[in-house]
Design an enzyme around this catalytic site. Structure first.
Site, PDB file in Angstrom:
ATOM      1  CG  ASP A  37      16.327  33.174  21.457  1.00  0.00           C
ATOM      2  OD1 ASP A  37      15.197  33.808  22.151  1.00  0.00           O
ATOM      3  OD2 ASP A  37      16.169  32.218  20.886  1.00  0.00           O
ATOM      4  CB  ALA A  61       6.078  41.717  25.762  1.00  0.00           C
ATOM      5  CE1 TYR A  62       3.464  35.877  19.340  1.00  0.00           C
ATOM      6  CE2 TYR A  62       1.519  37.079  20.319  1.00  0.00           C
ATOM      7  CZ  TYR A  62       2.191  36.070  19.221  1.00  0.00           C
ATOM      8  OH  TYR A  62       1.427  35.655  17.948  1.00  0.00           O
ATOM      9  CE1 TYR A 126       0.361  41.157  25.958  1.00  0.00           C
ATOM     10  CE2 TYR A 126      -1.615  42.135  26.567  1.00  0.00           C
ATOM     11  CZ  TYR A 126      -0.114  42.256  26.507  1.00  0.00           C
ATOM     12  OH  TYR A 126       0.432  43.227  26.926  1.00  0.00           O
ATOM     13  CE  LYS A 130       3.138  41.138  29.712  1.00  0.00           C
ATOM     14  NZ  LYS A 130       4.511  41.600  29.364  1.00  0.00           N
ATOM     15  CD1 TRP A 151      -5.564  50.745  27.204  1.00  0.00           C
ATOM     16  CD2 TRP A 151      -6.565  52.860  26.924  1.00  0.00           C
ATOM     17  NE1 TRP A 151      -7.177  50.746  27.368  1.00  0.00           N
ATOM     18  CE2 TRP A 151      -7.682  51.679  26.966  1.00  0.00           C
ATOM     19  CE3 TRP A 151      -7.133  53.932  26.466  1.00  0.00           C
ATOM     20  CZ2 TRP A 151      -8.989  51.940  27.026  1.00  0.00           C
ATOM     21  CZ3 TRP A 151      -8.025  54.410  26.308  1.00  0.00           C
ATOM     22  CH2 TRP A 151      -9.477  53.526  26.685  1.00  0.00           C
TER      23      TRP A 151
END
Length: 294
Positions: A37, A61-62, A126, A130, A151
């Site tokens: 984690d 990543a989220y 987002y 980041k 992408w």
């Protein structure tokens, strides 16, 4: 022999790294949330110390852009706080952190390819979280290389290419946005670039932010048309439409083309055109599907 920790190993990029890692004489340790984690600072440091890690590759990543708007604390926990944990552990043991970021740190206005020096201006949670992850690495001051990409697609997980494969097979017609422009990026190409830099130990004097995507430029509409054509899904009529026809909680960048000059000059990277990589990925994907059916 190098000891390399790869986090987010079950994601698109992580699985491509796994495919490459087995070919290396170095020791790769692949983890996802079940094994480590990364939001647990102590757990990260303990593992990095216990395994004598030399390089950390953060593929975790989220990435759910829309859901991040509703779940900002979790997006920040993974995209910023966990990144800081990895950076602190890397600094503690003298390791190098390879971190993957995104074109979403830019606002998407204008039509000039984004260089690493251009001002950032994220449009949603987002992109903001980041960017905060990038800033956390810089603040910690560990040795690092940050790879912004855009992408991303692959044979694994959920992505635009796999969605278009399914929809163009099932539907008689489809609307796809044409007012968002960028460069589709095959995760296998980004993984190979990261892997090669590690294996050749080219990161010695190189630090900072690098942009990576496949060569060439297209809209999502163009990309969809090429995917359908490549696999013979010609019965589906694909129509261009505006982004406004798909209401979203977050505004996506209208122009996401990244300038790759720096990474090509620094590491001698040769980057394939997006069509070439798309065809390669489709070939691998269809082969995997055929093997599963046998």
């Amino acid at each position: 022999m190098l000891n390399i920790l790869v986090t987010g190993a079950n994601g698109q990029l992580g699985q491509e790294m796994q495919r490459l890692g087995v070919t290396s004489p170095n020791r790769y340790l692949f983890t996802d949330v079940a094994e480590l984690d990364i939001t647990d600072r102590e757990a990260v440091l303990q593992l990095v110390q216990a395994e004598s890690i030399d390089v950390i590759v953060n593929c975790a990543a989220y990435t759910n852009v829309d859901k991040a708007e509703e779940d900002e604390p979790m997006a920040r926990k993974i995209n910023r706080d966990a990144v800081e944990n990895l950076a602190l552990a890397a600094k503690q043991v003298g390791a190098v952190l390879f971190h993957v970021s995104t074109d979403y740190v830019f606002g998407g206005e204008g039509n000039l390819p984004r260089t690493e020096q251009m001002p950032t201006c994220p449009l949603g949670v987002y992109g903001l979280t980041k960017l905060e992850g990038e800033q956390a690495i810089a603040q910690v001051g560990c040795r690092h290389l940050i790879f912004r990409t855009a992408w991303l697609y692959s044979e694994y997980g959920n992505n635009f290419l796999k969605t278009m494969l399914r929809l163009t097979k099932e539907k008689p017609h489809l609307n796809v946005v044409f007012d968002q422009v960028g460069s589709p990026t095959y995760a296998g190409d980004l993984a190979l670039t990261i892997f090669s830099i590690i294996e050749k130990e080219l990161y010695g004097d190189a630090e900072g932010i690098f942009h990576f995507s496949n060569e060439g430029v297209c809209s999502w509409y163009d990309f969809a048309v090429e995917i359908a054509r490549a696999v013979g899904h010609t019965a589906c009529e694909i129509h261009p439409c505006h982004s406004s026809e798909f209401p979203s909680k977050v505004t996506r960048p209208a122009f996401s083309v990244l300038d790759k000059t720096k990474i090509k000059r620094t590491f001698g990277v040769e980057i394939p055109h997006w069509r070439e990589s798309m065809l390669y990925c489709l070939g691998r994907l269809l082969k995997m599907q055929n093997n599963q059916q046998q």
